[in-house]
Write an enzyme that holds these catalytic residues in place. Structure first.
Site, PDB file in Angstrom:
ATOM      1  N   ASP A   1     -65.731 -73.632 -45.765  1.00  0.00           N
ATOM      2  CA  ASP A   1     -63.768 -73.079 -45.107  1.00  0.00           C
ATOM      3  C   ASP A   1     -63.432 -73.163 -46.353  1.00  0.00           C
ATOM      4  O   ASP A   1     -62.249 -71.580 -46.819  1.00  0.00           O
ATOM      5  CB  ASP A   1     -63.628 -74.000 -44.627  1.00  0.00           C
ATOM      6  CG  ASP A   1     -61.791 -74.255 -44.328  1.00  0.00           C
ATOM      7  OD1 ASP A   1     -61.944 -73.035 -43.537  1.00  0.00           O
ATOM      8  OD2 ASP A   1     -60.907 -74.399 -44.708  1.00  0.00           O
TER       9      ASP A   1
ATOM     10  N   LYS B   1     -60.837 -68.553 -47.576  1.00  0.00           N
ATOM     11  CA  LYS B   1     -59.663 -68.921 -48.089  1.00  0.00           C
ATOM     12  C   LYS B   1     -59.648 -68.568 -49.565  1.00  0.00           C
ATOM     13  O   LYS B   1     -58.791 -67.349 -50.379  1.00  0.00           O
ATOM     14  CB  LYS B   1     -58.726 -70.394 -48.870  1.00  0.00           C
ATOM     15  CG  LYS B   1     -59.324 -70.691 -47.038  1.00  0.00           C
ATOM     16  CD  LYS B   1     -58.586 -72.477 -47.087  1.00  0.00           C
ATOM     17  CE  LYS B   1     -58.476 -72.870 -46.469  1.00  0.00           C
ATOM     18  NZ  LYS B   1     -57.543 -74.392 -46.334  1.00  0.00           N
TER      19      LYS B   1
END
Length: 336
Positions: free
Chosen positions: A192, A196
């Site tokens: 995750d 980003k």
């Protein structure tokens, strides 16, 4: 402050059902019950055609999912004149070809695409990064703590606000409070954060795929088998505390902290993993699940720092709403 913006909810869609407003707009508070009782099967193309029919070039598709089911259709949606606002990281962290197609479709059609909430939730990270570059600054690197889960774990393990005795205890507490995914390995694996990090890198002008981001996983190798149950993983995690504690003790002995950070540099280095910081550093003094991001630029050689809540439904919703209002200003409402 009034912006004289009239927002109307004219359609909602889940993974399996959808509701298309006929005449009157839908009441936001009624959405859960409307979807529960809906009989219309989810159909993305029909959904978009409804937006075009009802809203024309003032329509906006808002993707708050974590699905990649429809993201390949976003370029065509933009080419149809429908604006898009996303909190879904997968479209901006998907293939380079999809990322480029989205940008090209937006430029050619004039339809807008905003995704502030994909990185830092409600923090104005991407907006700041874009503004720095548009005003002539050169961004040398962007570095940040972008996972509320990992922020909570490491703020509690080492530093001024430390309170956990071990890594396994910190993970268990984070899960009990609902900070982790149902399977904590989804957070500890770093994917995750890598998404980003990739979004930041692309906004800096770097061309790369997700697989090229260097990712340090915090899941011990014997526990990475996806067939292992969550309960089994949590029960075995304490077996690896000793090796992790040695890293923490080494850092403490040198008056340093350890944080899990994302880094994107102009030279093409893009990574996420553990990094040490002095006790006085802003990254060392976070509380709870806060996020922080630092821009190192020619104009700001000592860094420009944005810090605050970077996870949670309310702050993410605020980021999405901010994009919608920014879109409204482009379409003729008062500027924000």
């Amino acid at each position: 402050m009034s912006l004289d913006v009239d927002l109307k909810l004219i359609a909602v869609m889940s993974s399996s059902k959808m509701v298309l407003a006929s005449e009157e707009a839908l009441a936001p508070n009624d959405v859960p019950s409307l979807l529960e009782n809906a009989h219309e099967k989810a159909d993305y193309d029909m959904f978009v055609n409804h937006l075009i029919k009802r809203g024309g070039r003032h329509s906006v598709l808002i993707d708050c999912s974590a699905s990649d089911a429809f993201i390949s259709k976003f370029p065509h949606t933009l080419s149809s004149g429908v604006n898009i606002v996303v909190a879904n990281k997968k479209c901006l962290a998907g293939s380079t070809s999809l990322y480029d197609a989205i940008r090209q479709a937006s430029r050619q059609s004039g339809a807008h695409f905003f995704g502030e909430s994909t990185c830092g939730a409600g923090l104005p990270v991407l907006h700041m990064l874009k503004e720095l570059q548009l005003t002539g600054d050169v961004v040398e690197s962007v570095e940040g703590i972008l996972s509320g889960t990992l922020s909570f774990i490491f703020n509690g393990l080492i530093g001024p606000n430390a309170r956990f005795a071990s890594f396994s205890q910190a993970v268990a507490e984070a899960k009990a409070l609902g900070y982790t995914e149902p399977d904590p390995r989804d957070d500890l694996g770093g994917v995750d954060v890598a998404r980003k990090c990739l979004i930041l890198a692309r906004h800096m002008g770097l061309t790369m795929e997700l697989e090229q981001v260097q990712v340090e996983s915090l899941v011990p190798s014997p526990l990475q088998d996806s067939t292992l149950s969550v309960d089994h993983v949590l029960s075995k995690l304490p077996d690896f505390d000793e090796s992790f504690n040695s890293k923490l003790e080494s850092a403490r002995s040198r008056s340093m902290t350890i944080r899990y950070v994302a880094e994107a540099r102009r030279d093409g280095t893009v990574r996420c993993g553990l990094k040490e910081y002095p006790l006085a550093h802003s990254f060392s003094n976070l509380q709870g699940s806060a996020n922080v991001i630092s821009f190192n630029t020619v104009r700001y050689p000592n860094s420009l720092v944005i810090q605050g809540a970077g996870a949670g439904a309310e702050v993410t919703a605020a980021g999405v709403l901010g994009d919608i209002l920014r879109l409204a200003s482009h379409l003729g409402s008062r500027s924000i």
